[in-house]
Design a protein around this motif. Structure first.
Motif, mmCIF file in Angstrom:
data_model
loop_
_atom_site.group_PDB
_atom_site.id
_atom_site.type_symbol
_atom_site.label_atom_id
_atom_site.label_comp_id
_atom_site.label_asym_id
_atom_site.label_seq_id
_atom_site.Cartn_x
_atom_site.Cartn_y
_atom_site.Cartn_z
ATOM 1 N N ASP A 112 0.807 -1.214 0.000
ATOM 2 C CA ASP A 112 0.000 0.000 0.000
ATOM 3 C C ASP A 112 0.843 1.268 0.000
ATOM 4 O OD1 ASP A 112 0.987 0.129 2.544
ATOM 5 O OD2 ASP A 112 -0.865 -0.465 3.519
ATOM 6 N N GLY A 113 2.167 1.129 -0.052
ATOM 7 C CA GLY A 113 3.026 2.299 -0.167
ATOM 8 C C GLY A 113 3.167 3.124 1.099
ATOM 9 N N LYS A 158 4.674 -1.154 -5.923
ATOM 10 C CA LYS A 158 3.458 -0.364 -6.035
ATOM 11 C C LYS A 158 3.664 0.770 -7.049
ATOM 12 C CE LYS A 158 0.316 2.544 -3.426
ATOM 13 N NZ LYS A 158 0.714 3.847 -3.954
ATOM 14 N N GLU A 173 1.815 1.050 -10.780
ATOM 15 C CA GLU A 173 1.001 2.241 -11.079
ATOM 16 C C GLU A 173 1.549 2.986 -12.300
ATOM 17 O OE1 GLU A 173 -0.568 3.189 -6.528
ATOM 18 O OE2 GLU A 173 0.921 4.517 -7.460
#
Ligand SMILES: [Zn+2]
Ligand SMILES: [Zn+2]
Length: 674
Positions: A248-249, A269, A273
């Motif tokens: 989830d960063g 991540k 993205e």
């Protein structure tokens, strides 16, 4: 795959560097895996690492857009006699622009700050080219410098050499500042000549990487930096060693998620993205920095995402991080049979999360026999029946525990100290230990001794301490000796790092194995690629696991835990099978003929990294290249020493003006067989 262990060769390059009158400590330039610069310059004169033939040097995309294939792909957008470049590599592109009728470079847009993208920019900027760089800060980490800082003030970033836990910016940093004229943020668009250019933030390969969408002559082309190499492939993975969470960063410093040190592929991540962003933009053509120009970019990206995820899962399946960071339980499917078991009972809840009971890692743990004692931060103590002690590892403060044990009559004397690996928390107590026990010999495997006895010769390996420590006796792989009732056998044990040993102590029923930091009860400690964890049968962890299978120890010891543990034969088998599968999967993901080139952060290094020279003197460096291929390879090195930023800790402002430029004497194009 290659079954022969990789070989390390030093190129006798006589990289002689003249020291300016002031003299100073010189830092060796990081060697960029350089391609021969003999004309015609091509990235891979003998074809790509995966065996495809070399491409043309200048490729026409549209009337106004070309790609120059040098050490990297450089985009050339032209407008009459002027050009805008996307990245510039070593700058050799300038010599070919005349063929396109271009006489001046108006601007250079950089995808990221790495030396292979930008080391040729200084002369082009001096000739009038304006410099445009990514201006976004890394979104997940506040106050993290933007890519722009690495262009403008690289010197400050070099001051991170010792006990390094952070790999951003990484070791392909420029050596002198480059004046930035404009910084582009995500979404920013502008017109240049006949083209419309839009900046797309694509972090992953570096924190602030930017891609550029160029719409010209009715076509849409994205220059994507190092997000993707080719269909389903990426140039390297060690650059994506990130802090925060791969899922989830979230960046919780001191919380559940780790430093960059534990972050192999944790740029996941950001990369995924970024790839989605490129795919959404639906480019007709994708031009990577390293790699081949692609047409079917959606397919290329989908394939990369699928392979990346497979590799990441395979890595997670045996990672000790699942034991160290309980938050993993929220993201990892622990019911999977191909994952090293972590819990006695796992229930998958309706919301997809795991309910995990009975930590299996705990059931692997067992009490220590009376001859063993865990002391200090990382040390194990082996006691003989007559009160003698043999110590493994020497973290700060350990000597105080030893002193106390002697005062309490627990031990009578200390007869040896064996160092498992070079990391600071295993050697930073040696100085005090030596004062207390001056006659006690210090022992280490040859690979370990090479680093700890001369730390300044080494590049910034993770957790490398500035102070060297003495080694009185270098042990050979498999060498045994009797110590009181114990038979001790030392091994080369390249687990957590390549510079690591293992020690077996046998007496009666006991067979104790000191594994340093290579294992904990949760699995393998292979989370930091700069530690150099090689894949391959008979290399790295495979070698370690094979030895453990053979020795069948009764107790496995991790330096950071007072509870011995044991893997079952099934655990060992699962981990070895995982490594073999990993080697195949990573070989598909990475374009090289052996995946270790994309995983080993130090397959090329300069040694010694730092050395003293008198004014007017000379410095010589070895370029040490690890040949991970199964065949003899040819390498070429070219020194790109721009300034005396290679000296001490100069202030950024002083570097350009104060220090004269280096002169480097070496044949610039010579190829040396490795
Ligand atoms: Zn790069
Ligand atoms: Zn360690």
């Amino acid at each position: 795959m290659d079954n022969t262990p990789a070989t390390e060769s030093a190129l006798a390059l006589a990289l002689v560097i003249l020291i300016p009158a002031a003299g100073a400590i010189g830092y060796a330039p990081e060697a960029v895996p350089a391609e021969p610069a003999a004309a015609p310059a091509r990235p891979y004169p003998d074809g790509y690492p995966d065996g495809r033939p070399a491409g043309p040097i200048l490729t026409k995309i549209t009337e106004h857009l070309w790609v120059y294939a040098g050490p990297i792909n450089v985009g050339i957008l032209r407008d009459g006699q002027r050009a805008l470049l996307i990245d510039c590599g070593d700058g050799a592109v300038a010599g070919r622009l005349g063929e396109l009728g271009v006489t001046a470079i108006d601007q250079i847009l950089f995808t990221h700050h790495h030396r292979d993208q930008a080391c040729g920019a200084y002369d082009l900027a001096a000739a009038g080219a304006k410099i445009g760089v990514p201006g976004d800060a890394y979104a997940a980490i506040k106050d993290f410098p933007s890519e722009r800082v690495f262009f403008e003030k690289p010197a400050g970033c070099f001051d991170r050499r010792w006990v390094n836990w952070s790999y951003h910016p990484d070791y392909l940093l420029l050596t002198e500042p480059l004046k930035v004229d404009s910084a582009y943020t995500g979404g920013q668009a502008f017109t240049w000549g006949a083209a419309k250019i839009r900046a797309l933030p694509t972090p992953g390969h570096t924190n602030g990487s930017m891609s550029y969408e160029v719409s010209v002559d009715g076509r849409r082309v994205i220059f994507s930096g190092d997000c993707i190499y080719d269909e389903g492939q990426i140039w390297e993975l060690y650059g994506m060693t990130k802090a925060g969470s791969p899922f989830d960063g979230k960046f919780l410093f001191g919380g559940n998620w780790a430093f960059e040190y534990e972050g192999l592929m944790w740029g996941r991540k950001e990369l995924l993205e970024s790839l989605a962003r490129i795919k959404d933009a639906k480019p007709e053509i994708l031009v990577p920095s390293h790699g081949r120009i692609m047409n079917a970019s959606a397919k290329a990206i989908d394939s990369l995402v699928a392979r990346f995820e497979q590799c990441f899962e395979k890595y997670l399946a045996t990672s000790c991080l699942r034991d160290m960071f309980p938050d993993f339980a929220n993201y990892v499917d622990y019911t999977r049979k191909d994952f090293l078991p972590m819990f006695g009972k796992v229930t998958k809840l309706s919301n997809g999360k795991m309910y995990c009971e009975a930590p299996l890692a705990d059931t692997r743990r067992k009490p220590a026999p009376p001859c063993l004692l865990h002391i200090g931060p990382t040390s194990w103590l082996l006691k003989s029946k007559d009160g003698a002690a043999f110590v493994v590892d020497c973290g700060k403060g350990m000597e105080k525990d030893l002193r106390k044990l002697m005062e309490q009559g627990e031990i009578a004397r200390v007869e040896g100290l064996w160092i498992s690996h070079y990391h600071d928390d295993h050697v930073d107590g040696v100085e005090e230990f030596r004062k207390l026990f001056p006659a006690c010999p210090i022992l280490a495997d040859g690979h370990v001794a090479e680093v700890i006895t001369s730390t300044s010769a080494w590049p910034p390996l993770p957790c490398l301490m500035s102070q060297s420590v003495p080694v009185d006796r270098v042990t050979k792989d498999g060498e045994s000796w009797q110590w009181h009732e114990f038979k001790l056998t030392a091994y080369f044990f390249p687990g957590q790092t390549l510079y690591h040993g293992g020690l077996c102590a046998e007496a009666g029923e006991l067979r104790i194995f000191f594994s340093g930091d290579s294992f904990n009860a949760g699995g393998l400690e292979d989370y930091c690629p700069y530690n150099r964890n090689w894949l391959g049968q008979g290399a790295g962890y495979d070698l370690c696991l094979e030895l453990i299978e053979k020795l069948k120890p009764t107790h496995l010891l991790w330096a950071h835990d007072s509870r011995p543990f044991l893997f079952t034969p099934a655990d060992l088998q699962l981990m070895r099978a995982n490594l073999a599968e990993r080697e195949k999967l990573f070989a598909e993901l990475l374009p090289w003929d052996n995946p270790n080139y994309g995983l080993d952060g130090w397959w090329v290094m300069c040694r010694p990294y730092a050395q003293q020279a008198k004014p007017g003197g000379e410095l010589a460096f070895d370029v040490v290249i690890t040949n991970h291929s199964a065949v003899v390879r040819t390498a070429a090195c070219r020194a790109i020493c721009k300034a005396m930023s290679l000296c001490g800790r100069p202030e950024p402002e002083k570097m350009g003006s104060f220090w004269p430029r280096m002169r480097v004497f070496m044949p610039s194009m010579e190829e040396i067989p490795v």
